[in-house]
Design a protein around this motif. Sequence first.
Motif, PDB file in Angstrom:
ATOM      1  N   GLY A 227     -12.113  71.418  43.339  1.00 32.91           N
ATOM      2  CA  GLY A 227     -13.032  72.887  43.513  1.00 32.91           C
ATOM      3  C   GLY A 227     -14.971  72.870  43.930  1.00 32.91           C
ATOM      4  N   GLN A 228     -15.152  72.773  43.119  1.00 30.37           N
ATOM      5  CA  GLN A 228     -16.775  72.330  42.690  1.00 30.37           C
ATOM      6  C   GLN A 228     -17.188  71.449  42.916  1.00 30.37           C
ATOM      7  N   ILE A 229     -16.647  70.132  43.208  1.00 31.91           N
ATOM      8  CA  ILE A 229     -17.017  68.704  43.965  1.00 31.91           C
ATOM      9  C   ILE A 229     -17.239  69.130  45.007  1.00 31.91           C
ATOM     10  N   ALA A 230     -15.936  69.463  45.979  1.00 25.79           N
ATOM     11  CA  ALA A 230     -15.841  69.771  46.748  1.00 25.79           C
ATOM     12  C   ALA A 230     -16.801  70.525  47.812  1.00 25.79           C
ATOM     13  N   GLY A 231     -17.633  71.756  46.415  1.00 27.94           N
ATOM     14  CA  GLY A 231     -18.285  72.645  47.484  1.00 27.94           C
ATOM     15  C   GLY A 231     -19.327  71.816  47.330  1.00 27.94           C
ATOM     16  N   MET A 232     -20.178  71.499  46.729  1.00 25.97           N
ATOM     17  CA  MET A 232     -21.638  71.027  46.549  1.00 25.97           C
ATOM     18  C   MET A 232     -21.264  69.457  47.577  1.00 25.97           C
ATOM     19  N   THR A 233     -20.648  68.719  47.507  1.00 27.12           N
ATOM     20  CA  THR A 233     -20.069  67.452  48.815  1.00 27.12           C
ATOM     21  C   THR A 233     -19.967  68.515  50.841  1.00 27.12           C
ATOM     22  N   GLY A 234     -19.801  68.998  50.429  1.00 27.03           N
ATOM     23  CA  GLY A 234     -19.423  70.118  51.786  1.00 27.03           C
ATOM     24  C   GLY A 234     -20.923  70.877  52.405  1.00 27.03           C
ATOM     25  N   ALA A 235     -21.247  71.546  50.628  1.00 23.37           N
ATOM     26  CA  ALA A 235     -22.525  71.457  51.083  1.00 23.37           C
ATOM     27  C   ALA A 235     -23.457  70.770  51.838  1.00 23.37           C
ATOM     28  N   TYR A 236     -23.665  69.775  50.976  1.00 21.89           N
ATOM     29  CA  TYR A 236     -24.904  68.690  51.605  1.00 21.89           C
ATOM     30  C   TYR A 236     -24.380  68.148  52.732  1.00 21.89           C
ATOM     31  N   GLY A 237     -22.932  68.226  53.299  1.00 24.87           N
ATOM     32  CA  GLY A 237     -22.730  67.834  54.901  1.00 24.87           C
ATOM     33  C   GLY A 237     -23.682  69.126  55.518  1.00 24.87           C
ATOM     34  N   ASN A 238     -23.862  70.425  55.009  1.00 26.74           N
ATOM     35  CA  ASN A 238     -24.629  70.796  55.749  1.00 26.74           C
ATOM     36  C   ASN A 238     -25.868  70.839  55.652  1.00 26.74           C
ATOM     37  N   ILE A 239     -26.484  70.220  54.623  1.00 24.76           N
ATOM     38  CA  ILE A 239     -27.582  70.666  54.496  1.00 24.76           C
ATOM     39  C   ILE A 239     -28.112  69.086  55.475  1.00 24.76           C
ATOM     40  N   GLY A 240     -27.570  68.220  55.558  1.00 25.87           N
ATOM     41  CA  GLY A 240     -27.295  67.036  56.979  1.00 25.87           C
ATOM     42  C   GLY A 240     -27.637  67.659  57.936  1.00 25.87           C
ATOM     43  N   ALA A 241     -27.445  68.527  58.787  1.00 24.91           N
ATOM     44  CA  ALA A 241     -26.587  68.944  59.638  1.00 24.91           C
ATOM     45  C   ALA A 241     -28.826  70.096  59.869  1.00 24.91           C
ATOM     46  N   VAL A 242     -28.645  71.082  59.059  1.00 26.24           N
ATOM     47  CA  VAL A 242     -30.244  71.452  59.525  1.00 26.24           C
ATOM     48  C   VAL A 242     -31.330  70.353  58.817  1.00 26.24           C
ATOM     49  N   THR A 243     -31.497  68.775  58.075  1.00 28.72           N
ATOM     50  CA  THR A 243     -32.602  68.576  57.745  1.00 28.72           C
ATOM     51  C   THR A 243     -32.547  67.710  59.837  1.00 28.72           C
ATOM     52  N   TYR A 244     -31.030  67.063  59.996  1.00 26.86           N
ATOM     53  CA  TYR A 244     -31.462  65.797  61.208  1.00 26.86           C
ATOM     54  C   TYR A 244     -32.059  66.840  62.637  1.00 26.86           C
ATOM     55  N   LEU A 245     -31.219  68.134  62.412  1.00 31.07           N
ATOM     56  CA  LEU A 245     -31.709  69.158  63.789  1.00 31.07           C
ATOM     57  C   LEU A 245     -33.227  69.651  63.624  1.00 31.07           C
TER      58      LEU A 245
END
Length: 489
Positions: free
Chosen positions: A420-438
């Motif tokens: 759960g914690q690993i999936a949480g961090m990896t999933g958060a990096y997806g959102n970080i990518g979206a913020v960065t790209y936009l």
Amino acid sequence: MSYTDRFQLFSFTGKMKVLHLSWVAFFITFIVWFNHAPLLMAIADSLNISISEIKTLLIINVALTIPARIIIGMLTDRYGPRLVYSSLLVLCSLPCFAFAIADSFTQAAIARFFLGFIGAGFVIGIRLISEWFPHNELGIAEGVYGGWGNFGSAAAALTLPTLALLFGGEDGWRYAVGLTGLLSLGFGIIFYQQVTDTPKGSTYFKPKHLGAIEVTSKGDLFLLMLMKLPLYGALILLVWKLSPEAANILSVALSMSLYVCLAVLCFIDCYKAWQVNKTIFSKPVPKLHQYKFKQVTILNILYFATFGSELAVISMLPLFFAETFQLNPVTAGLLASAYAFMNVMSRPGGGWLSDRFGRKPVLLILTAGLAIGYFVMGMVDSEWPLWLAVVAAMTCSFFVQSGEGAVFAVVPLIKRRLTGQIAGMTGAYGNIGAVTYLTILSFVDYSNFFMVIAGTALVGFIILLWMDEPAGQIAEINEDGTVELINVA
């Protein structure tokens, strides 16, 4: 049906029942999370808010999701997916109802801020599916969960405007949004009644500590702290987008206060990681129980490029088609929707390929295809035939979403009790990518935007060469002190 029964997609017993209930729960979280997007114009008219305030709502809607995925991952590992998913669905119906009855921008913004928490629901199912499916079916099971659940955002776009019209009047949008809250509330109760954390007789392994991910070497502890910095960097970037230097929504004083708070939280978070893991400096972790945190780091970077780019591209693709080919907004939106529709098959496809041909080789191929796909998208201009541009977007989408499925075919194979914690961090990096790209998109044209994504995918491909193919077994300790070995290959 037992843990070892065959994977039968259209069965609704045993582990398949858990899979279907899980993707429906994820599907509902995405409907609720994006229930405002297709109704923005009606909401703006009803609340008498400006275009800049609409954009602010869009930013606020994702702001809390980054830390929420970390928190929800920890809670899932500690208390189990059944309780956490049910609670999330029930509790997040409250800000959904609050948004439906909001009569000012401030009330709507507060409700949307807390609704960002429901965007973390994805993490819970990753752990739950890993408990019910063996390693050789885990990729496709996680892919179905992610791909079918992720379609909730498209379902919201397709159905909520029609529902608002059926309800009629200037409050039609309120009833449509409120209905999604009722859906979340009702299914939260159903989920709790119908799901168990593990198959009968299996053990649900919990982490020793709740406050931070456990690592098993000194180098991994410093790498964990390093990987925390982009999480806070993305939140600082969101504050900047609302500050006087950008959208001018927050005052200078409030912006500075938030910057200081985030810096303090980052320090506390790193200190907590130190507290949880400091014993590794005096007492090395037995080799049987070690895992490599570099695996998590690599998956974070890959999800940054895959899911991050998907969220960003879905946001801008209708405008890209409209401006490049001089299309009306309706036609451009319909053509751009082909990118999102690929999720239904592509993400399960990426998981299935990983199950059959190996995690690392499939990730290498899909990441290379992702880089090439975005490079081609960067070449698209008004001289291209429209049909060819759509084909290019759909082909690129296949590699993006298959790559997402392949990433989460690996996540549950690193350390079971920390999934759960690993999936949480990896999933958060997806959102970080979206913020960065936009954010990058606000400074460059469409062509360079696609090229930047292609460049990050290329970096991901190079880093992926250092990933180890999951092999052997994961060792976990039962409550009676005995060691249980879980096959990962």
